[in-house]
Scaffold this active site. Structure first.
Site: not given
Ligand SMILES: *Cc1c(COP(=O)(O)O)cnc(C)c1O
Length: 499
Positions: A113
């Site tokens: 993120k």
């Molecule tokens: C948010 C997240 C995801 C999923 O990503 P999306 O963009 O919502 O598909 C996968 N792994 C981790 C560790 C995340 O924080």
């Protein structure tokens, strides 16, 4: 370049307006009206170009109205080697079997993120100014873990912004809670809500739509904004690392210019993989996008059948950031694959709202299947994959990335496709250390130690260093002690802002 809504009932807006608003007034998502193309020869010339510079080049055509100096400032402030603990922002690691791991978790919160939330605050403050507002931005977030901390780190000490994060008092891990209550920064506030995530989220939604508090806010020179994953300003930075990974493969002479590559993406809200789709539309030679889901496999079923059906049990898994049944960003894909047919997208979204499901037409389903391949993996398979990958390749996967790796193994077995493949790694294994410890150290050890002790045990066992940001967590002073009941949240916001 201007932006249009996937629901087709909003006038086109500038990049700054799209980023400031987040969601379009007709309830749709903003998409760019045209896509720039990047030729293979151009990507091949990025061998010796830094990540910051690659980011500037990918993002510039999408940010009409932003100066080169402004974009330069955004990318250098966001992708700062000090914040990422090393010069490489998104390094590519060979596993030795023709596949590569793209590590997207070197940012301040040890999860992917950060790749978007480190830069969004800079894009957002510029966007607000460009659209003629002098208000101070107030970001409200309800979080079940990853997003809240990444938003806090992204907005921390960014001039012209304040951020207030609500987390459920029961419902985040020890490490996650500690990460939040020790948050530094002059403009950050963290509040524990008595209850679960739904309580916190419902409370934030009520504040957003409360006209009375909005009026008070305006009078005091504030304006609410949101940092959630449907904002174009969060999606755009994610397109960059797909290009960057290919540039690195070219630099290592693993592929030739124009040669196809597969990407495997552990998916929840469909944001990360959608960025890969846009990279492909922009000319990046992506052969297949392999969508990996956990037991909440609504998207795997969608790719197989063309039916999106959220009416199914919700599973709590060891890859919690993928525990999602409504993937908002899918709407953008449908818009693109139907040739931008807003009326059809509107009808499907209405059906989803009314009945919990919709079925796309055969042409759209076929197009989805030409680009995407999908499978899912449960908790036991993910744990086994963490074990196997460690013993075979000496590489430690977190549970989300383990889902992706397992799905890739299935893909190889079923298709025999030996194309060079990049698995996106979305979290440091230390961030989800209890389950990684279960896989590598055994259930007994994992059960009898707290998460902080497990960090050290895991480091000792694997020889991997504990990320500095997690290592010092147990000793960091607690800076946020506010606790509120759901019905007190509005008053807490007013008190924090002094309005
Ligand atoms: C948010 C997240 C995801 C999923 O990503 P999306 O963009 O919502 O598909 C996968 N792994 C981790 C560790 C995340 O924080």
């Amino acid at each position: 370049m201007r932006y249009e809504s996937t629901r087709g009932q909003t006038a086109r807006v500038s990049a700054a307006q799209a980023i400031r608003e987040g969601i379009a007034p007709d309830g749709g998502l903003y998409v760019p009206e045209t896509l720039p193309r990047l030729e293979p020869a151009e990507i091949a010339a990025w061998r010796d170009v830094s990540y910051q510079e690659r980011a500037g080049r990918v993002m510039t055509p999408f940010l009409a109205g932003f100066t080169a100096g402004e974009i330069g400032h955004c990318v250098t402030a966001a992708y700062n080697p000090e914040k990422f603990g090393q010069p490489e922002i998104a390094p590519l690691r060979p596993l030795g079997d023709g596949s590569y791991i793209l590590e997207l978790w070197h940012g301040p919160t040890c999860a992917f993120k950060d790749m978007a939330l480190q830069i969004l605050p800079h894009l957002l403050t510029l966007s607000v100014r460009k659209t003629g507002s002098t208000a101070e931005i107030v970001i409200l977030v309800a979080t079940s873990g990853d997003t809240g901390k990444a938003a806090l780190e992204g907005f921390r000490d960014v001039p012209g912004t304040r951020i207030i994060v609500f987390f459920p008092n029961e419902g985040v891990s020890e490490v996650q809670k500690r990460q939040m209550v020790t948050q530094e920064g002059r403009n950050t506030w963290v509040v524990a809500v008595e209850g679960n995530f739904d309580d916190a989220q419902a409370g934030v939604k009520e504040i957003f739509t409360d006209l009375e508090i909005r009026e008070r806010l305006k009078k005091s020179g504030f304006e609410f904004s949101s940092a959630n994953s449907i904002n174009w300003g969060r999606l755009l930075p994610q397109i960059v690392y797909y290009f960057s990974a290919c540039a690195d493969l070219l630099a290592k002479d693993v592929i030739r210019p124009g040669e196809g590559v597969n990407f495997v993406v552990p998916t929840g809200n469909f944001g990360n993989i959608l960025a890969g789709f846009y990279a492909r539309e922009m000319g990046l030679p992506v052969k297949r996008l392999i969508l990996a889901a956990n037991a909440n496999n609504v998207l795997t079923d969608f790719v197989h059948t063309g039916v999106y059906d959220r009416r199914r049990p919700f599973h709590k898994t060891i890859s919690p950031s993928m525990d999602i049944l409504v993937s908002s960003n899918l709407e953008r894909l449908l818009y693109e694959l139907t040739g931008r047919d807003a009326a059809r997208v509107r009808a499907w979204m209405q059906e989803l709202k009314d009945t919990g499901r919709y079925t796309v037409d055969d042409t759209t389903r076929t197009r989805v299947q030409e680009i995407f391949w999908s499978d899912w993996a449960g908790d036991d398979a993910a744990l086994a994959t963490i074990r196997e990958t460690y013993s075979r390749y000496d590489y430690v996967l977190d549970p989300h990335t383990a889902v992706a790796r397992r799905v890739y193994d299935n893909y190889r077995r079923e298709t025999g496709d030996a194309t060079t493949t990049v698995v996106l790694s979305t979290a440091s294994p230390f961030k989800f250390n209890r389950d990684v410890a279960r896989a590598l150290l055994g259930e007994e050890v994992a059960r009898t130690h707290d998460e902080f002790a497990l960090l050290d045990l895991l480091a000792l066992h694997t020889g991997w260093p504990v990320p500095a940001r997690l290592r010092n967590l147990a000793e960091k002073p607690v800076r946020h002690r506010r606790v509120a009941r759901r019905e007190e949240m509005k008053a807490v916001v007013a008190e924090i802002l002094g309005i």
